[in-house]
Design an enzyme around this catalytic site. Structure first.
Site, PDB file in Angstrom:
ATOM      1  N   HIS A  61       2.067   8.567   3.777  1.00 48.03           N
ATOM      2  CA  HIS A  61       1.358   7.330   4.411  1.00 48.03           C
ATOM      3  C   HIS A  61       1.575   7.459   6.041  1.00 48.03           C
ATOM      4  O   HIS A  61       2.318   7.029   6.702  1.00 48.03           O
ATOM      5  CB  HIS A  61       2.094   6.213   4.111  1.00 48.03           C
ATOM      6  CG  HIS A  61       1.523   4.826   4.320  1.00 48.03           C
ATOM      7  ND1 HIS A  61       0.435   4.617   5.107  1.00 48.03           N
ATOM      8  CD2 HIS A  61       1.741   3.545   3.869  1.00 48.03           C
ATOM      9  CE1 HIS A  61      -0.080   3.428   5.414  1.00 48.03           C
ATOM     10  NE2 HIS A  61       0.714   2.757   4.493  1.00 48.03           N
ATOM     11  N   ARG A  97      -6.917   4.579   0.106  1.00 47.45           N
ATOM     12  CA  ARG A  97      -5.419   4.659  -0.485  1.00 47.45           C
ATOM     13  C   ARG A  97      -5.657   4.851  -2.105  1.00 47.45           C
ATOM     14  O   ARG A  97      -6.595   4.233  -2.558  1.00 47.45           O
ATOM     15  CB  ARG A  97      -4.795   3.011  -0.157  1.00 47.45           C
ATOM     16  CG  ARG A  97      -3.702   2.794  -1.100  1.00 47.45           C
ATOM     17  CD  ARG A  97      -2.824   1.584  -0.741  1.00 47.45           C
ATOM     18  NE  ARG A  97      -2.505   1.963   0.496  1.00 47.45           N
ATOM     19  CZ  ARG A  97      -1.299   1.014   0.907  1.00 47.45           C
ATOM     20  NH1 ARG A  97      -0.935  -0.021   0.273  1.00 47.45           N
ATOM     21  NH2 ARG A  97      -0.648   1.020   2.157  1.00 47.45           N
ATOM     22  N   LYS A 124     -15.219   0.690 -14.957  1.00 50.02           N
ATOM     23  CA  LYS A 124     -16.268   1.017 -16.073  1.00 50.02           C
ATOM     24  C   LYS A 124     -16.158   2.560 -16.414  1.00 50.02           C
ATOM     25  O   LYS A 124     -16.961   3.210 -17.251  1.00 50.02           O
ATOM     26  CB  LYS A 124     -17.803   0.753 -15.744  1.00 50.02           C
ATOM     27  CG  LYS A 124     -17.788  -0.706 -15.621  1.00 50.02           C
ATOM     28  CD  LYS A 124     -19.521  -0.861 -15.006  1.00 50.02           C
ATOM     29  CE  LYS A 124     -19.642  -2.268 -14.272  1.00 50.02           C
ATOM     30  NZ  LYS A 124     -20.852  -2.387 -13.445  1.00 50.02           N
ATOM     31  N   ARG A 184      -1.208  -5.341   4.843  1.00 51.01           N
ATOM     32  CA  ARG A 184      -1.190  -4.867   6.179  1.00 51.01           C
ATOM     33  C   ARG A 184      -2.222  -3.571   6.641  1.00 51.01           C
ATOM     34  O   ARG A 184      -2.866  -3.609   7.434  1.00 51.01           O
ATOM     35  CB  ARG A 184       0.253  -4.153   6.280  1.00 51.01           C
ATOM     36  CG  ARG A 184       1.164  -5.192   6.819  1.00 51.01           C
ATOM     37  CD  ARG A 184       2.697  -4.973   6.184  1.00 51.01           C
ATOM     38  NE  ARG A 184       2.439  -4.933   4.858  1.00 51.01           N
ATOM     39  CZ  ARG A 184       2.566  -6.087   4.081  1.00 51.01           C
ATOM     40  NH1 ARG A 184       3.240  -7.219   4.838  1.00 51.01           N
ATOM     41  NH2 ARG A 184       2.679  -6.054   2.791  1.00 51.01           N
ATOM     42  N   THR A 185      -2.105  -2.238   5.772  1.00 56.50           N
ATOM     43  CA  THR A 185      -2.902  -1.328   5.793  1.00 56.50           C
ATOM     44  C   THR A 185      -4.444  -1.596   5.857  1.00 56.50           C
ATOM     45  O   THR A 185      -5.308  -1.128   6.860  1.00 56.50           O
ATOM     46  CB  THR A 185      -2.589  -0.177   4.922  1.00 56.50           C
ATOM     47  OG1 THR A 185      -1.106   0.002   4.892  1.00 56.50           O
ATOM     48  CG2 THR A 185      -2.911   1.124   5.402  1.00 56.50           C
TER      49      THR A 185
END
Ligand code: CP
Length: 307
Positions: A137, A109, A87, A59-60
């Site tokens: 959030h 995020r 890496k 969703r986000t």
């Protein structure tokens, strides 16, 4: 006339009620725009935005990308699983490399609480927190409160219950800040092991009995058990959790009123909520998702105003 004096959106904790209402008023206008046949405005035509996701999202991530494209921004998407992070590249090096390609805003995020604050101290771009571990959030809380306002006319004085895994939920914390700033009454419910001690200091009440809470509430926001953030067993089994804290149609009907049901997603059907309830007319779960685009357009527009 916009007056949003923030460079970044790290958490709802940093916003005033006036800031939140300005986001809502701006989102009202953008919601009208995205329901037109031509859904795009040229507002961020000269802006480049990087969506940097170190943790899974549906969703986000999609909602931010759509919001950016509706505002005519140039968009680049980065996910850690397909990048040089695997890496051994550090967060700062990764982001500095992306920014050297002339990126103006970063939506990030990250699994670590505080990752966005850390980044904001090292780079010049606007940072928008799309969820940082168990911290905050903010755009989820804004779209949740906006959806309550849309459904009930106002958030002030409304009785909102947040049910489930509060301890590991950035959605719960951001919702508590947002709803309290807007004058709502907030009650938390869940297993005692998943509700932080002293959470009442944030101005909320706690009740461990879901039937009592459902009878009290105008709105119930059901949260997912965050298995990925749990290091020990906080309850005996999912079946037992579901019996005590799952929202069923019988529980909704016993409340004897038109309860509004929310969920930030992703839903674990049959655990915290049954399919019958999630797909019922009382549920505004997909309205929340729809409102996410308008809210994120508003946040991007207001933050870009500092340029
Ligand atoms: N509500 C929410 O943050 O969903 P995603 O994890 O799919 O972005």
């Amino acid at each position: 006339m916009k007056d949003f004096n923030h460079k970044h959106l790290i958490g709802i904790k940093d916003l005033s009620a006036e800031d939140i209402n300005l986001v809502f008023e701006t989102a009202d206008n953008f919601k009208e725009v995205i329901n037109r046949p031509i859904k795009k405005v040229p507002t961020l035509r000269d802006t480049t935005i990087a969506n940097i996701f170190f943790e899974n999202s549906t969703r986000t991530r999609v909602s931010f990308e759509l919001a950016e494209k509706r505002l005519s921004a140039d968009v680049v998407n980065f996910s850690s699983s397909s990048s040089s992070v695997s890496k051994g590249e550090t967060l700062i090096d990764t982001v500095k490399n992306i920014l050297s390609m002339k990126v103006d805003m970063v939506v990030m995020r990250h699994p670590s609480p505080g990752a966005c604050v850390f980044l904001s101290k090292h780079i010049d771009a606007n940072i928008i927190n799309a969820g940082d571990g168990t911290h905050e959030h903010p755009t989820q809380a804004l779209l949740d409160a906006f959806s309550i306002r849309e459904k009930l006319g106002d958030v002030k004085g409304k009785k909102i219950a947040i049910v489930g895994d509060i301890t590991h939920s950035r959605v719960a914390i951001s919702n508590i800040y947002c709803l309290k700033k807007l004058g709502a009454k907030v009650k938390l419910c869940g297993p005692p092991t998943l509700i932080p001690k002293h959470i009442e200091s944030l101005g909320v009440e706690v009740d461990y009995n879901l039937d009592n809470v459902v009878k009290w509430a105008d709105v119930v926001n059901m949260l997912r058990i965050q298995m990925e953030r749990q290091d020990i067993a906080y309850f005996p089994s999912l079946r037992e959790y579901s019996m005590q804290y799952g929202l069923t149609q019988e529980r909704v009907e016993r409340s004897g009123k038109e309860l509004i049901i929310m969920h930030p997603g992703p839903i674990n059907r049959g655990v915290e909520i049954t399919s019958e309830v999630a797909d019922s007319k009382n549920a505004i779960i997909l309205n929340q998702v729809e409102n996410g685009v308008a809210i994120r357009m508003a946040v991007l527009y207001l933050l870009a105003g500092d340029k």
